[in-house]
Design a protein around this motif. Structure first.
Motif, short mmCIF file in Angstrom:
data_model
loop_
_atom_site.label_atom_id
_atom_site.label_comp_id
_atom_site.label_asym_id
_atom_site.label_seq_id
_atom_site.Cartn_x
_atom_site.Cartn_y
_atom_site.Cartn_z
N SER A 126 27.54 47.31 -3.78
CA SER A 126 26.78 49.12 -3.96
C SER A 126 26.74 49.37 -2.25
O SER A 126 26.01 48.17 -1.72
CB SER A 126 25.61 49.39 -4.33
OG SER A 126 25.68 48.82 -5.63
N THR A 127 27.25 49.99 -1.52
CA THR A 127 27.28 49.93 0.16
C THR A 127 27.00 51.79 0.70
O THR A 127 27.39 52.33 0.00
CB THR A 127 28.55 50.08 0.68
OG1 THR A 127 29.05 48.24 -0.19
CG2 THR A 127 28.54 49.27 2.24
N ALA A 128 26.23 52.05 1.53
CA ALA A 128 26.09 52.92 2.31
C ALA A 128 25.90 53.14 3.77
O ALA A 128 25.84 52.20 4.73
CB ALA A 128 24.64 53.81 1.86
N ALA A 140 19.00 43.18 0.55
CA ALA A 140 20.50 43.62 1.28
C ALA A 140 21.67 42.13 1.69
O ALA A 140 20.55 41.54 2.10
CB ALA A 140 20.96 44.84 2.37
N GLU A 188 24.82 47.09 3.00
CA GLU A 188 25.64 46.57 1.42
C GLU A 188 24.79 45.39 0.83
O GLU A 188 24.22 44.57 1.21
CB GLU A 188 27.15 45.87 1.80
CG GLU A 188 27.49 45.51 0.74
CD GLU A 188 29.09 46.03 1.07
OE1 GLU A 188 30.19 46.17 1.23
OE2 GLU A 188 29.41 43.87 1.18
N GLN A 190 23.28 44.84 -10.61
CA GLN A 190 23.71 45.43 -9.25
C GLN A 190 22.65 46.64 -9.54
O GLN A 190 22.01 47.36 -8.28
CB GLN A 190 24.86 46.21 -9.46
CG GLN A 190 25.63 48.15 -8.73
CD GLN A 190 26.78 47.64 -8.96
OE1 GLN A 190 27.35 46.72 -10.23
NE2 GLN A 190 27.86 47.79 -7.60
N GLU A 212 20.11 48.99 -6.48
CA GLU A 212 20.31 50.05 -5.78
C GLU A 212 18.90 50.82 -6.50
O GLU A 212 19.02 51.32 -5.70
CB GLU A 212 21.74 51.29 -6.86
CG GLU A 212 22.67 50.75 -6.92
CD GLU A 212 23.37 50.57 -7.90
OE1 GLU A 212 24.55 50.85 -7.34
OE2 GLU A 212 23.20 50.97 -8.58
N ALA A 245 16.80 49.86 -3.52
CA ALA A 245 17.93 51.22 -2.27
C ALA A 245 17.17 52.26 -2.07
O ALA A 245 16.48 52.78 -0.70
CB ALA A 245 19.17 50.07 -1.69
N PHE A 266 24.36 55.87 -1.44
CA PHE A 266 24.98 54.95 -1.68
C PHE A 266 26.34 54.76 -3.05
O PHE A 266 25.96 56.09 -3.46
CB PHE A 266 23.90 53.83 -2.70
CG PHE A 266 23.37 52.83 -1.37
CD1 PHE A 266 23.30 51.69 -1.36
CD2 PHE A 266 22.00 53.30 -0.75
CE1 PHE A 266 23.05 50.61 -0.34
CE2 PHE A 266 21.17 52.25 0.14
CZ PHE A 266 21.29 51.65 0.59
N THR A 267 27.66 54.00 -2.56
CA THR A 267 27.99 54.61 -3.44
C THR A 267 28.67 52.83 -4.09
O THR A 267 28.66 52.07 -3.16
CB THR A 267 29.92 54.79 -2.74
OG1 THR A 267 30.38 55.53 -3.60
CG2 THR A 267 29.93 54.29 -1.37
N ARG A 268 29.10 52.72 -4.83
CA ARG A 268 30.27 52.17 -5.94
C ARG A 268 31.68 52.32 -5.39
O ARG A 268 32.48 51.17 -5.93
CB ARG A 268 30.42 51.50 -6.78
CG ARG A 268 28.54 51.48 -7.41
CD ARG A 268 28.63 51.23 -9.00
NE ARG A 268 26.46 51.01 -9.47
CZ ARG A 268 26.18 50.34 -9.95
NH1 ARG A 268 27.17 50.35 -11.62
NH2 ARG A 268 25.41 50.32 -10.60
N ILE A 317 33.96 51.89 0.63
CA ILE A 317 33.36 51.26 0.93
C ILE A 317 34.56 50.29 1.68
O ILE A 317 34.10 50.63 3.13
CB ILE A 317 33.15 50.01 0.15
CG1 ILE A 317 31.93 51.24 -0.34
CG2 ILE A 317 32.99 48.67 0.67
CD1 ILE A 317 31.52 49.41 -2.07
#
Length: 529
Positions: A300-302, A324, A361, A370, A374, A377, A397-399, A404
């Motif tokens: 999971s990343t932003a 993170a 991340e 996960q 999230e 976060a 955040f996105t998967r 990413i």
């Protein structure tokens, strides 16, 4: 003149009397490798392993750094016997040896002015040991290739430099390069299980051998005695011992890895630690056995945008606490320059100058973990003041793997993107340093003020989770006034890092040529005070 017909005059020196280019190889070097060096090495290794033409020497004179040093000869070593022979020859004649693999060094470690040994071509290979918890890797193997092999076993190497697609294991270990996630716990020093290396005398040491210490004591008795004497001296001084431990609580590659004397109990164990980050000065690393790490595949990343660099830095501890694995910082100059990278949103070119971003991340082994990451976060995001200066900014955040990958592509293009946007004819310098993560925001503000005071507008990015920042700045090395300005900046920067923040002048690129003059400032000054 017909199209495609060559113009020989275009290759001839200008007829107007202009002097040759200042970096032109002197006429005295036109013959290539001098005698008896050429004949000696050819007799020892064979002509096919010794490059002596001036064109070959010039080809090896540069690496990824701004420095240029023309070697006297280049040896293409095929095996450990070749390396041992070269080192024995050099040791007996007082000559210098530098090892070079990928040449991705940003600080001049892959260059030399005497014997340069190419150890890229014949030193590649990955052997997965058991279930993949360990791997035996040749020093010419790229980090990307090693990880691709390990991924099939659900494992990964700890060090993860941005240049993983090109940099090699030998250079990573010799410089203790770390990267986005390694920090102080996943770097080479912490994850190397054993090494095989060749000492300057030609002695070969495999630290995994049960009788390695007995063999070393027989071959190098003075070396063993000296290492143990240094260990006793350090351990007898509680203040020095505490100082060494404190210096490695944050990332630090400035000088030799002195905590090897505290962590190792025998000469071989001490040497194993000292070899990491030694820049090849203790010998040649011919094989590395790594303790590998689990490859957590759920990501999971932003990419989060902030109104200023200090504001972004201030948020870093919150994401560290949330778990993170990576928190990468990019300033406005970096973000705007990265629009030259394919796939980066074009509207980043319109980002305000003070804008900064954090690439955050989380990696987890399963869905439950996960989701927990999230949720943590999201709680951090609720307390942050983010900005969206251009339409492409989402601050969420996105998967999605493609999104990413795009974020990381922009981050890893730091040097190439910023370097490509600098004024023509200028020299690009990159340095990295570390401060305690809790003081990162203050350090960012101080760095910005220092740049302004000396007339620089550097680009800043780095591994903010570990208090490790990189800066890139350009100046005209042909202008004495510019060189003096740069020298004054470096002196002030080093004193600021050491005296105000008790930081590391080098955090992951070993010591390098630029920081070597300041080594004493970091390590000796406080010892004498």
């Amino acid at each position: 003149m017909p199209l495609l017909e060559p113009d020989p005059d275009a290759l001839r020196p200008a007829p107007d009397g202009r002097a040759p280019s200042p970096d032109r190889v002197p006429e005295s070097r036109a013959g290539g490798t001098p005698e008896p060096l050429r004949a000696d090495l050819t007799a020892i290794l064979g002509a096919d392993k010794v490059l002596t033409k001036v064109s070959d020497l010039v080809r090896y004179a540069s690496d990824a750094s701004p420095y240029r040093f023309v070697p006297q000869v280049v040896v293409v070593a095929e095996d450990i016997d070749d390396v041992s022979a070269v080192l024995s020859y050099a040791h007996g004649r007082g000559r210098e040896v530098v090892f070079r693999a990928a040449g991705t060094s940003l600080n001049g470690q892959a260059q030399g002015e005497d014997i340069l040994v190419d150890v890229r071509r014949h030193w590649v290979g990955v052997e997965v040991i058991g279930d993949g918890s360990r791997a035996r890797i040749g020093p010419g193997t790229t980090i990307a290739r090693a990880n691709a092999t390990l991924a099939r076993h659900g494992r990964v190497l700890g060090p993860d430099p941005a240049s993983a697609i090109a940099c090699t294991v030998g250079g990573v270990v010799a410089n203790n390069a770390s990267g986005m996630t390694a920090g102080t716990t996943r770097n080479s020093y912490r994850t190397v299980a054993s090494l095989t290396f060749v000492l300057p005398s030609g002695t070969v040491v495999d630290t995994a051998e049960p009788d390695a210490d007995d063999r070393l004591a027989h071959a190098e008795p003075a070396l063993c005695a000296g290492l143990l004497e240094l260990k006793r001296e350090i351990e007898a001084d509680p203040e020095l011992t505490a100082r060494i431990r404190a210096k490695y609580e944050i990332k630090n590659t400035n000088g030799y890895r002195l905590d090897a004397f505290l962590d190792g109990s025998t000469p071989v164990e001490i040497l194993r630690g000292l070899m990491v980050g030694s820049e090849g000065t203790f010998g040649f690393i011919s094989e590395v056995v790594f303790d590998t790490l689990p490859l957590d595949r759920r990501v999971s990343t932003a990419l989060l945008f902030f109104p200023s660099l200090p504001a972004a830095a201030a948020a870093v501890p919150r994401f560290n606490e949330a778990g993170a694995l990576a928190v990468e910082l990019m300033d406005g100059n970096t973000l705007r320059a990265s629009v030259s990278v394919q796939g980066v949103p074009a509207d980043w070119a319109r980002l305000p100058k003070d804008t900064a971003a954090l690439l955050v991340e989380f990696r987890a082994p399963d869905e439950a973990r996960q989701e927990a990451y999230e949720a943590a976060a999201a709680r951090v995001l609720d307390d942050l003041t983010l900005v969206a200066p251009v339409a492409s900014v989402t601050n969420g955040f996105t998967r999605d793997a493609k999104t990413i990958a795009g974020y990381w592509k922009a981050r890893k293009a730091f040097v190439t993107a910023v370097g490509g946007s600098r004024p023509a004819g200028t020299t690009l310098i990159t340095e990295d340093f570390a401060v305690p993560p809790s003081r990162l925001a203050d350090a960012c503000q101080s760095l910005l003020e220092l740049q302004t005071r000396h007339g620089f507008d550097a680009a800043v990015a780095g591994h903010a989770a570990h208090g490790n920042l990189h800066f890139l700045l350009a100046f005209d090395a042909a202008r004495p006034a510019d060189v003096e300005r740069y020298a004054a900046f470096m002196d002030a920067f080093c004193r600021l890092t050491v005296e105000r923040f008790d930081g590391s002048l080098k955090a992951e690129h070993a010591t390098g040529r630029n920081i070597a003059p300041f080594l004493e400032l970091e390590w000796v000054r406080r010892r004498r005070s």
